[in-house]
Scaffold this motif. Structure first.
Motif, PDB file in Angstrom:
ATOM      1  N   ASN A 179       0.816  -1.222   0.000  1.00 20.09           N
ATOM      2  CA  ASN A 179       0.000   0.000   0.000  1.00 20.09           C
ATOM      3  C   ASN A 179       0.851   1.274   0.000  1.00 20.09           C
ATOM      4  O   ASN A 179       0.340   2.370   0.216  1.00 20.09           O
ATOM      5  N   ASN A 180       2.167   1.089  -0.181  1.00 20.97           N
ATOM      6  CA  ASN A 180       3.083   2.232  -0.309  1.00 20.97           C
ATOM      7  C   ASN A 180       3.025   3.201   0.872  1.00 20.97           C
ATOM      8  O   ASN A 180       3.078   4.421   0.700  1.00 20.97           O
ATOM      9  N   GLN A 186       4.379  -7.603   3.188  1.00 21.13           N
ATOM     10  CA  GLN A 186       4.630  -9.005   2.863  1.00 21.13           C
ATOM     11  C   GLN A 186       6.141  -9.245   2.813  1.00 21.13           C
ATOM     12  O   GLN A 186       6.828  -8.725   1.954  1.00 21.13           O
ATOM     13  N   TYR A 187       6.624  -9.993   3.807  1.00 23.74           N
ATOM     14  CA  TYR A 187       8.041 -10.356   3.819  1.00 23.74           C
ATOM     15  C   TYR A 187       8.236 -11.642   3.003  1.00 23.74           C
ATOM     16  O   TYR A 187       7.405 -12.544   3.023  1.00 23.74           O
TER      17      TYR A 187
END
Length: 264
Positions: A179-180, A186-187
């Protein structure tokens, strides 16, 4: 009449002795489905051995079980049986709190046959043997494997990692701030901050923590180049490249929530 009375008393005495039940406490740390399986095994044993009643007592997690065992060793209130790691057992042996099992294993009535003993995988037997003395029996063992999100691998066009370089590459590709907002959502990878996970990286890099010589002596090799490289890779994944989530707890929840794409 007197003879009959004595005979009756003897019969009653023998009957009480014959049907005396041995009660045993068995402490363990198996919860959930594993705990259900343990209870089923214990129930099956009790049914097959009516003169013995094993009570399976769930103590809690491994940390709680270890603490309870060590405290109970001091107060001499240990149970007859307990699940334990080898290093816990090693602390209890000098306190004369653990029964040697060689004589029981070789006992023709209650022991194991040579075929049964040979059927146990040799590394497991080594883990419960100190010198020539067996102090425990293998109960359960975890096997480390790589879990990965197959949907994400297909979506990103990635192959399953086969080397540590592959692992780093996949982790970098899978890590995203979706979402910047400046925070990683998410790793690519996740690992626990435990010695176990370091050993996985060390062995994958061709290293070992110790070298057992033919004469039985032990050389500590933890300061090897392979160990330094493995630790550097773990550090870089977590801090330099920021492609790995690291925490002390289990990783199945973050994996299920989509927070990590791979974990061991």
């Amino acid at each position: 009449m007197r003879k009959r009375l004595i005979l009756a008393l003897l019969i009653v005495s023998f009957a009480v002795f014959t049907f005396a039940v041995t009660e045993i406490e068995f402490w363990h740390a198996m919860g959930g489905a594993q705990g259900t399986t343990v209870n089923e095994i214990v129930a099956s044993f009790n049914e097959a051995n009516p003169d013995i009643v094993v009570e399976a007592i769930y103590v809690g997690n491994y940390s709680a079980l270890q603490q309870k065992l060590l405290v109970s060793a001091e107060s001499k209130t240990l149970p007859a049986l307990s699940q334990a790691y080898g290093n816990w057992t090693a602390r209890l042996i000098p306190r004369d709190a653990v029964q040697e099992l060689n004589s029981l294993i070789s006992d023709p009535e209650v022991g194991l046959t040579d075929e049964e003993w040979d059927a146990i995988w040799n590394p497991f037997k080594k883990m419960v043997t100190w010198g020539d003395t067996v102090y425990a029996l293998p109960f359960n063992k975890s096997t480390y494997v790589l879990y990965y999100n197959t949907d994400l691998f297909e979506q990103y066009g990635l192959e399953v990692p086969k080397t540590m370089d592959d692992l780093l590459f996949a982790a970098m590709m899978l890590t995203e701030d979706k979402n910047n907002d400046g925070q990683i959502d998410q790793y690519g990878f996740g690992f626990r901050t435990t010695i176990d996970h370091f050993m996985i990286f060390l062995r994958a890099n061709g290293g070992e923590a110790i070298d057992i010589k033919p004469d039985g002596s032990v050389e500590v090799t933890i300061n090897s180049p392979e160990a330094k490289e493995a630790l550097q890779l773990m550090y870089d994944m977590a801090h330099t490249y920021k492609v790995a989530l690291f925490q002390g707890g289990y990783l199945d929840a973050p994996f299920g929530d989509g927070q990590i794409a791979m974990f061991v």
